[in-house]
Design a protein around this motif. Sequence first.
Motif, mmCIF file in Angstrom:
data_model
loop_
_atom_site.group_PDB
_atom_site.id
_atom_site.type_symbol
_atom_site.label_atom_id
_atom_site.label_comp_id
_atom_site.label_asym_id
_atom_site.label_seq_id
_atom_site.Cartn_x
_atom_site.Cartn_y
_atom_site.Cartn_z
ATOM 1 N N UNK A 39 -3.269 22.788 -4.815
ATOM 2 C CA UNK A 39 -4.338 21.115 -4.404
ATOM 3 C C UNK A 39 -3.087 20.484 -2.881
ATOM 4 N N UNK A 40 -3.561 20.249 -1.883
ATOM 5 C CA UNK A 40 -2.899 18.822 -0.884
ATOM 6 C C UNK A 40 -3.610 18.174 -1.068
ATOM 7 N N UNK A 41 -3.450 17.010 -1.511
ATOM 8 C CA UNK A 41 -4.069 15.583 -1.283
ATOM 9 C C UNK A 41 -3.476 14.755 -1.626
ATOM 10 N N UNK A 42 -3.868 13.471 -1.058
ATOM 11 C CA UNK A 42 -3.414 12.244 -0.540
ATOM 12 C C UNK A 42 -4.179 11.438 -1.474
ATOM 13 N N UNK A 43 -3.523 10.194 -2.085
ATOM 14 C CA UNK A 43 -4.674 9.134 -2.979
ATOM 15 C C UNK A 43 -3.499 7.616 -2.353
ATOM 16 N N UNK A 44 -4.547 6.408 -1.967
ATOM 17 C CA UNK A 44 -3.526 5.168 -1.685
ATOM 18 C C UNK A 44 -3.451 4.331 -2.590
ATOM 19 N N UNK A 45 -2.799 3.709 -3.664
ATOM 20 C CA UNK A 45 -2.541 3.054 -4.728
ATOM 21 C C UNK A 45 -1.770 1.784 -4.013
ATOM 22 N N UNK A 46 -1.950 0.686 -4.452
ATOM 23 C CA UNK A 46 -1.929 -0.626 -4.075
ATOM 24 C C UNK A 46 -1.342 -1.484 -5.075
ATOM 25 N N UNK A 47 -0.274 -2.024 -4.722
ATOM 26 C CA UNK A 47 1.087 -1.985 -5.744
ATOM 27 C C UNK A 47 1.398 -3.831 -5.516
ATOM 28 N N UNK A 48 1.220 -3.992 -6.773
ATOM 29 C CA UNK A 48 1.444 -5.949 -6.693
ATOM 30 C C UNK A 48 0.008 -6.545 -6.981
ATOM 31 N N UNK A 49 0.299 -7.605 -7.478
ATOM 32 C CA UNK A 49 -0.630 -8.668 -7.758
ATOM 33 C C UNK A 49 -1.482 -9.160 -6.703
ATOM 34 N N UNK A 78 1.140 -1.143 -0.021
ATOM 35 C CA UNK A 78 0.243 0.005 -0.358
ATOM 36 C C UNK A 78 1.118 1.115 0.103
ATOM 37 N N UNK A 79 0.413 2.014 -1.303
ATOM 38 C CA UNK A 79 1.066 2.898 -0.975
ATOM 39 C C UNK A 79 0.592 4.488 -1.105
ATOM 40 N N UNK A 80 1.114 5.774 -0.515
ATOM 41 C CA UNK A 80 0.218 6.621 -0.557
ATOM 42 C C UNK A 80 0.799 7.637 -1.288
ATOM 43 N N UNK A 81 0.261 8.198 -2.638
ATOM 44 C CA UNK A 81 0.780 9.342 -3.613
ATOM 45 C C UNK A 81 0.380 10.825 -2.537
ATOM 46 N N UNK A 82 1.035 12.035 -2.027
ATOM 47 C CA UNK A 82 0.899 13.302 -1.905
ATOM 48 C C UNK A 82 1.433 14.372 -3.185
ATOM 49 N N UNK A 83 0.563 14.767 -3.208
ATOM 50 C CA UNK A 83 0.666 16.311 -4.348
ATOM 51 C C UNK A 83 0.083 17.225 -3.228
ATOM 52 N N UNK A 84 1.129 18.649 -3.689
ATOM 53 C CA UNK A 84 1.339 19.438 -2.706
ATOM 54 C C UNK A 84 1.371 20.366 -4.477
ATOM 55 N N UNK A 85 0.831 21.852 -4.208
ATOM 56 C CA UNK A 85 1.164 22.522 -4.430
ATOM 57 C C UNK A 85 1.017 23.914 -4.122
ATOM 58 N N UNK A 86 2.269 24.749 -4.874
ATOM 59 C CA UNK A 86 2.361 26.318 -4.151
ATOM 60 C C UNK A 86 1.120 26.864 -3.363
ATOM 61 N N UNK A 87 1.297 27.062 -2.048
ATOM 62 C CA UNK A 87 0.636 27.525 -1.304
ATOM 63 C C UNK A 87 -0.364 26.742 -1.094
ATOM 64 N N UNK A 88 -0.278 25.333 -0.707
ATOM 65 C CA UNK A 88 -1.257 24.482 -0.281
ATOM 66 C C UNK A 88 -2.449 23.727 -1.379
#
Length: 125
Positions: free
Chosen positions: A115-125, A103-113
């Motif tokens: 956007x600021x979001x997290x996404x959970x992506x499952x890696x593997x079979x 289970x990976x969490x990908x977090x994105x952030x832009x200037x001044x917050x």
Amino acid sequence: MTARALVAACLLLAAGCASGTSLRAYGEGWSATLSWTPRRPVALQPVVLRLRLTGPADAPLEVLELQAEAGMPEMDHGVEAVEFRRMAPGVYEARHVFSMDGRWVIRIRGKAGRPDASFVVHVGR
């Protein structure tokens, strides 16, 4: 709803929907959709991550200084930088290789917050 509560709600929503090929997060005045190919990423194999950012009225949202990272909360090996490139107005793409399945969490952030979001992506079979 506070911004912190909204981000937490987005993370929970993402965790419940992580079996598809895209996830969506919302914030004040923006939304972010993360999609990926192949349908089920596998460790040590390239994956294409596509991020679509929109503002009011679903207009493309341009972000300066977009930062992203991927990490595994259950592991103690730090985070991996995810380098998104602008492909079109409001559309960003990254090629990434996850170092292990899980289970990976990908977090994105832009200037001044935004956007600021997290996404959970499952890696593997």
